[in-house]
Design a protein around this motif. Structure first.
Motif, PDB file in Angstrom:
ATOM      1  N   TYR A   6      32.546  39.189  40.868  1.00  0.00           N
ATOM      2  CA  TYR A   6      32.382  40.446  40.214  1.00  0.00           C
ATOM      3  C   TYR A   6      31.685  41.353  41.666  1.00  0.00           C
ATOM      4  CZ  TYR A   6      33.993  37.916  35.845  1.00  0.00           C
ATOM      5  OH  TYR A   6      33.939  37.359  34.981  1.00  0.00           O
ATOM      6  N   VAL A   7      32.757  42.369  42.010  1.00  0.00           N
ATOM      7  CA  VAL A   7      31.805  42.537  42.854  1.00  0.00           C
ATOM      8  C   VAL A   7      31.692  44.257  41.613  1.00  0.00           C
ATOM      9  CG1 VAL A   7      32.966  44.587  45.013  1.00  0.00           C
ATOM     10  CG2 VAL A   7      33.630  42.663  44.521  1.00  0.00           C
ATOM     11  N   ALA A  23      31.985  48.874  48.693  1.00  0.00           N
ATOM     12  CA  ALA A  23      33.099  47.632  47.348  1.00  0.00           C
ATOM     13  C   ALA A  23      34.665  47.873  47.556  1.00  0.00           C
ATOM     14  CB  ALA A  23      32.882  48.612  45.859  1.00  0.00           C
ATOM     15  N   ILE A  27      36.798  45.138  48.247  1.00  0.00           N
ATOM     16  CA  ILE A  27      37.529  44.146  47.438  1.00  0.00           C
ATOM     17  C   ILE A  27      39.043  44.529  47.854  1.00  0.00           C
ATOM     18  CG2 ILE A  27      38.525  45.689  45.212  1.00  0.00           C
ATOM     19  CD1 ILE A  27      36.703  46.587  44.161  1.00  0.00           C
ATOM     20  N   ASN A  28      39.174  45.109  49.272  1.00  0.00           N
ATOM     21  CA  ASN A  28      40.357  45.064  49.878  1.00  0.00           C
ATOM     22  C   ASN A  28      40.409  43.667  50.947  1.00  0.00           C
ATOM     23  OD1 ASN A  28      41.885  46.910  48.523  1.00  0.00           O
ATOM     24  ND2 ASN A  28      41.493  48.722  49.722  1.00  0.00           N
ATOM     25  N   LYS A  32      42.983  37.269  47.336  1.00  0.00           N
ATOM     26  CA  LYS A  32      43.739  37.487  45.545  1.00  0.00           C
ATOM     27  C   LYS A  32      44.539  36.197  45.295  1.00  0.00           C
ATOM     28  CE  LYS A  32      42.674  42.122  45.973  1.00  0.00           C
ATOM     29  NZ  LYS A  32      42.042  42.084  47.487  1.00  0.00           N
ATOM     30  N   VAL A  37      39.057  39.435  41.182  1.00  0.00           N
ATOM     31  CA  VAL A  37      38.447  39.842  41.795  1.00  0.00           C
ATOM     32  C   VAL A  37      38.506  40.686  40.554  1.00  0.00           C
ATOM     33  CG1 VAL A  37      37.814  41.750  43.283  1.00  0.00           C
ATOM     34  CG2 VAL A  37      39.315  39.614  44.025  1.00  0.00           C
ATOM     35  N   TYR A  38      37.038  41.108  40.075  1.00  0.00           N
ATOM     36  CA  TYR A  38      36.791  42.337  39.696  1.00  0.00           C
ATOM     37  C   TYR A  38      36.232  42.932  39.634  1.00  0.00           C
ATOM     38  CZ  TYR A  38      38.635  38.980  35.481  1.00  0.00           C
ATOM     39  OH  TYR A  38      38.728  37.801  34.796  1.00  0.00           O
ATOM     40  N   PRO A  39      36.410  44.496  39.767  1.00  0.00           N
ATOM     41  CA  PRO A  39      35.905  45.050  39.792  1.00  0.00           C
ATOM     42  C   PRO A  39      34.446  46.106  38.672  1.00  0.00           C
ATOM     43  CG  PRO A  39      37.916  45.892  40.600  1.00  0.00           C
ATOM     44  CD  PRO A  39      37.651  44.745  39.859  1.00  0.00           C
ATOM     45  N   LEU A  64      38.338  53.410  41.818  1.00  0.00           N
ATOM     46  CA  LEU A  64      37.423  52.940  41.664  1.00  0.00           C
ATOM     47  C   LEU A  64      36.327  53.083  40.301  1.00  0.00           C
ATOM     48  CD1 LEU A  64      36.055  51.795  45.532  1.00  0.00           C
ATOM     49  CD2 LEU A  64      37.307  50.153  44.059  1.00  0.00           C
TER      50      LEU A  64
END
Length: 360
Positions: A6-7, A23, A27-28, A32, A37-39, A64
């Motif tokens: 969880y970012v 972020a 995230i990138n 994956k 990956v949960y923004p 985002l």
């Protein structure tokens, strides 16, 4: 089963936009195929906005910032009820800078949830963001730093003349006025006389009710990245070549004119001494995971710690990942995975502590 990451980014902070940039890169960079990956976007009002799993590369920052809630408590309750299910392996990655993210508050929430997280714990986060407390502790370890004093809002409101005289007697000019609990050079001003000092104090009090005033040190601005838990390691020394008197917000995040030099041109003896001092500061402040230690180095090779940053930026201009790549070849993605591993390791160690009285 994949690990859930969880970012968490955004937040009620003047460094909100910097957090989005960090972020975006984090995230990138996450694999994956290995992670879910949960923004998790926190608005400027403090509302939590959890989106779906990210499976593709994000191309724009606006991706985002989706949010469907208005209530802080309702949004946080919805986030917690939908995630952290039994049997799933999860960790939080707080890509938050400044207030309500880097100051120990969100770390306290993670501790109450018994949720592993990347980076520093409650104490080190709270101390690290408060420049006065940080410098007070570093002084106990005889770590070199600029002469400083502090000023509280009520002291300024009660007697401005007395406050000004004390600053001039203790620090003098030129001096720097800073909000005590902010980063990214927000609200910082250099003062050459009383008029500038008054103006700088008034501006800094817009961002915090506690200020730090420091004597100017003429020198190059350098940085060291430290990672680890019980056995921290320090990177090589890096510096930015800059046009301005100090690296303000625009220089760091808008203009893009800072040129990193890694390693910085220093003698081996001075470089090693700075690295050992960075590790000493890391331990004094009870840090875990990561810290960036910022220095001033004079023409005579005297070095002074300016501050520590317990959640340094991970933007495309950030020095922290660049330092590690130049130190031992660690890539951006590898660095993220190392930090995730350190977060899990600290969590496991903490969970070994008893929370009830032991009886033989």
């Amino acid at each position: 089963m994949k690990t859930n990451i969880y970012v968490i980014y955004g937040g009620k902070s003047v460094e909100h936009d910097v957090s989005l940039q960090s972020a975006f890169s984090i995230i990138n960079s996450l694999d994956k195929a290995k992670y879910n990956v949960y923004p998790v976007y926190i608005t400027r009002e403090g509302v939590w906005c959890s989106t779906k799993i990210v499976k593709e590369t994000i191309t724009e920052l606006k991706e985002l910032k989706h949010c469907n809630f208005n209530s802080i408590s309702g949004s946080l309750g919805d986030f917690l009820s939908k995630h952290f299910k039994k049997g799933e392996k999860s960790i939080a990655f707080p890509a938050l800078h400044g207030s309500n993210g880097e100051d120990g508050t969100i770390q306290g929430l993670f501790e109450m949830l018994n949720l592993p997280y990347v980076g520093n714990e409650v104490l080190s986060s709270a101390v690290g963001i408060d420049k006065v407390m940080m410098k007070d502790l570093l002084s106990l370890g005889n770590i070199p730093q600029a002469k400083y004093t502090s000023l509280l809002l009520h002291q300024w409101q009660e007697n401005e003349e007395k406050a000004l005289e004390e600053i001039e007697n203790i620090i003098g000019y030129p001096s720097f006025v800073k909000p005590a609990r902010l980063g990214s050079s927000v609200g910082i001003n250099r003062c050459k006389n009383r008029n500038e000092l008054i103006s700088a104090i008034k501006e800094a009090f817009l961002y915090d009710h506690k200020l730090i005033i420091e004597k100017e040190i003429i020198g190059r601005e350098m940085q060291i990245a430290v990672i680890g838990n019980n056995c921290p390691k320090a990177s090589v020394v890096g510096e930015y070549i800059q046009e301005r008197k100090f690296m303000d917000y625009n220089a760091k995040y808008v203009d893009g004119r800072l040129v990193p030099v890694i390693p910085a041109p220093l003698s081996d003896n001075i470089s090693e001494a700075m690295r050992q001092t960075a590790i000493k500061a890391f331990k004094l402040l009870n840090c875990k995971g990561l810290v960036r230690v910022d220095y001033f180095v004079t023409a005579q090779d005297a070095y002074y710690i300016n501050e520590v940053n317990t959640m340094p930026g991970f933007t495309k201009y950030s020095m922290f990942p660049a330092l590690w790549e130049k130190t031992d070849g660690t890539s951006y993605s590898e660095l993220i995975q190392i930090l995730i591993g350190l977060g899990f390791a600290r969590h496991e160690q903490k969970n070994s502590i008893l929370h009830m009285r032991w009886e033989a």
